[in-house]
Design an enzyme around this catalytic site. Structure first.
Site, PDB file in Angstrom:
ATOM      1  N   LYS A   1       0.821  -1.209   0.000  1.00 39.95           N
ATOM      2  CA  LYS A   1       0.000   0.000   0.000  1.00 39.95           C
ATOM      3  C   LYS A   1       0.860   1.267   0.000  1.00 39.95           C
ATOM      4  O   LYS A   1       0.509   2.253  -0.650  1.00 39.95           O
ATOM      5  CB  LYS A   1      -0.896  -0.011   1.241  1.00 39.95           C
ATOM      6  CG  LYS A   1      -2.266   0.594   1.001  1.00 39.95           C
ATOM      7  CD  LYS A   1      -3.200   0.304   2.159  1.00 39.95           C
ATOM      8  CE  LYS A   1      -3.959   1.562   2.530  1.00 39.95           C
ATOM      9  NZ  LYS A   1      -4.534   1.492   3.888  1.00 39.95           N
TER      10      LYS A   1
ATOM     11  N   LYS B   1       3.492 -41.511  34.584  1.00 41.74           N
ATOM     12  CA  LYS B   1       2.467 -42.449  35.078  1.00 41.74           C
ATOM     13  C   LYS B   1       1.394 -42.770  34.031  1.00 41.74           C
ATOM     14  O   LYS B   1       0.610 -43.689  34.211  1.00 41.74           O
ATOM     15  CB  LYS B   1       1.811 -41.895  36.351  1.00 41.74           C
ATOM     16  CG  LYS B   1       2.783 -41.872  37.530  1.00 41.74           C
ATOM     17  CD  LYS B   1       2.158 -41.269  38.765  1.00 41.74           C
ATOM     18  CE  LYS B   1       3.234 -40.942  39.793  1.00 41.74           C
ATOM     19  NZ  LYS B   1       2.808 -39.919  40.752  1.00 41.74           N
TER      20      LYS B   1
ATOM     21  N   LYS C   1       4.166 -45.004  28.525  1.00 37.71           N
ATOM     22  CA  LYS C   1       5.085 -44.460  27.529  1.00 37.71           C
ATOM     23  C   LYS C   1       4.395 -43.795  26.343  1.00 37.71           C
ATOM     24  O   LYS C   1       4.701 -42.666  25.965  1.00 37.71           O
ATOM     25  CB  LYS C   1       5.976 -45.603  27.002  1.00 37.71           C
ATOM     26  CG  LYS C   1       7.457 -45.304  27.228  1.00 37.71           C
ATOM     27  CD  LYS C   1       8.299 -46.367  26.571  1.00 37.71           C
ATOM     28  CE  LYS C   1       9.772 -46.098  26.814  1.00 37.71           C
ATOM     29  NZ  LYS C   1      10.605 -47.271  26.577  1.00 37.71           N
TER      30      LYS C   1
END
Ligand code: TRP
Ligand code: SF4
Length: 403
Positions: free
Chosen positions: A120, A190, A193
């Site tokens: 612009k 916990k 994996k």
């Protein structure tokens, strides 16, 4: 209400020239209500003006004073809002620098205004470091006050959005607490994996890229775990947001509710279209501008019927005229019952009535420059007090404390 418990609103305007009816109806009327509801900070973004005007700085300071006088004249109340100048609060610059260390270049390059403005404003060389950093400087403006709301027009929403991403990344990098993280990591294990790996991936995607879908998937994953305690679930959820400590809160854009003020030619009113009525235009100028406004092009002669839907003047009636005037226009335009000059007269009058008290106050403040300076000095001091608190905290979490 005590100011500390109040939500903060921040907005800025570049001092690029005369304020006009578009600013009044689109921005300032919004500020006028907000100032009584929130702790407001309104400032002149003179550094932002420099990003495009670095080779033409002669007018910046005068534009700043004129703009602030116009704010005061429309009723921005220095007893309610802090009015200040960006460059007088150097904490903005320090935060900008510190944020620049952890802001990916690509985030700035993909802000739509970056390329749009370069196209612009072709005549300007905007391949500068400062211009690329425009949205980051804006982020610093917002985050230094921990503003929760930023009233802006549509064109600025992307800048608030990138501010949110930057805040999120900052909090991610510097807002963690050691003990918490350890516990959260234990909880991750916990889950088993496979789930732990998925959780970590999703968390990273959300925190680094702001991917909301990744966040909801991760929340569902945590919720579905059978073999972990409630405490661990909470840790895992908190850890997702990475927000044991939110140092820089994410702001929201507050979109201007008012309909856009049309310009004299029916496009949006904007200086770059040359279709404005300035707050400081004289009554004669206003009268001339409205009288020469284009009308329905099909209405060539006084006797030709017109259609308000095709006429920019009608857009003005929608802003300025009551129901009975609007009905008068509707009925008499399509029957050629009135001429266009006649139709424009109530608009001229309404604008003159609207701007007369503003003009009077503008003259008053212009005659008392010391009053304006004092207001701004006080606003700067108030802004700085808040800005200093944030910058102290930022230095501390980034490890820049030397005692
Ligand atoms: N970029 C804004 C504009 O052109 C001005 C601005 C600078 C601003 N810093 C800001 C607006 C912080 C809101 C918040 O209109
Ligand atoms: Fe427009 Fe009014 Fe003229 Fe109709 S009469 S064309 S609405 S200016």
């Amino acid at each position: 209400m005590s100011s500390s418990s109040q939500q903060r609103v921040l907005s800025g305007m570049r001092p690029t020239g005369q304020l006009h009816l578009g600013h009044l109806h689109g921005v300032l009327k919004n500020w006028l209500t907000l100032q009584y509801e929130y702790r407001c900070f309104f400032f002149a973004a003179d550094w932002h003006a420099l990003t495009t005007e670095y080779d033409n700085t002669a007018l910046i300071s005068q534009n700043v004073w004129d703009m602030i006088v116009d704010w005061l004249a429309v009723g921005i109340n220095p007893g309610e809002a802090s009015i200040f100048i960006q460059s007088k609060v150097p904490e903005h610059a320090e935060l900008h620098l510190l944020l620049s260390m952890c802001t990916p270049l690509s985030w700035l390059e993909r802000v739509p205004t970056y390329k749009d403005q370069q196209v612009k404003l072709k005549e300007k060389d905007l391949a500068t470091y400062g211009f690329l950093g425009y949205p980051l400087l804006q982020s610093a403006d917002i985050l230094i006050y921990k503003a929760s709301m930023v009233p802006v027009g549509e064109d600025q929403v992307a800048h608030v959005e990138v501010t949110r991403e930057i805040a999120r990344r900052f909090n991610y990098l510097y807002g963690r607490e050691h003990n918490f993280e350890e516990k959260a990591r234990d909880a991750t294990r916990k889950m088993g994996k496979k789930n732990a790996k998925l959780y970590k991936e999703l968390r990273k995607r959300y925190q680094e890229k702001g991917d909301d879908e990744a966040l909801s998937t991760a929340i569902a994953l945590v919720d579905s775990q059978q073999n972990i305690t409630l405490g661990d679930k909470k840790r895992l959820l908190g850890y997702l947001e990475g927000d044991t400590k939110t140092i820089l809160p994410e702001p929201s854009a507050l979109l201007t509710p008012m309909a856009k003020m049309p310009g004299l030619d029916g496009q949006k009113m904007s200086k770059s279209y040359g279709n404005t009525i300035a707050l400081r235009d004289s009554p004669n100028t206003i009268q001339d501008k409205v009288r020469t406004m284009p009308t329905d092009p099909a209405r060539m002669r006084r006797t030709d019927p017109g259609d308000p839907a095709k006429c920019p003047v009608w857009q003005f009636h929608k802003v300025y005229s009551n129901d009975s005037v609007q009905t008068w226009v509707q009925e008499n335009c399509i029957t050629a019952g009135i001429g266009c000059l006649e139709c424009k007269q109530p608009i001229i009058e309404a604008i003159l009535v609207e701007l007369a008290p503003i003009r009077e106050k503008t003259n008053q403040y212009t005659d008392e420059p010391e009053t304006v300076r004092a207001i701004v000095n006080e606003g700067c001091e108030k802004a700085r007090a808040t800005a200093r608190e944030t910058i102290e905290e930022v230095r501390q979490v980034m490890g820049l404390v030397y005692r």
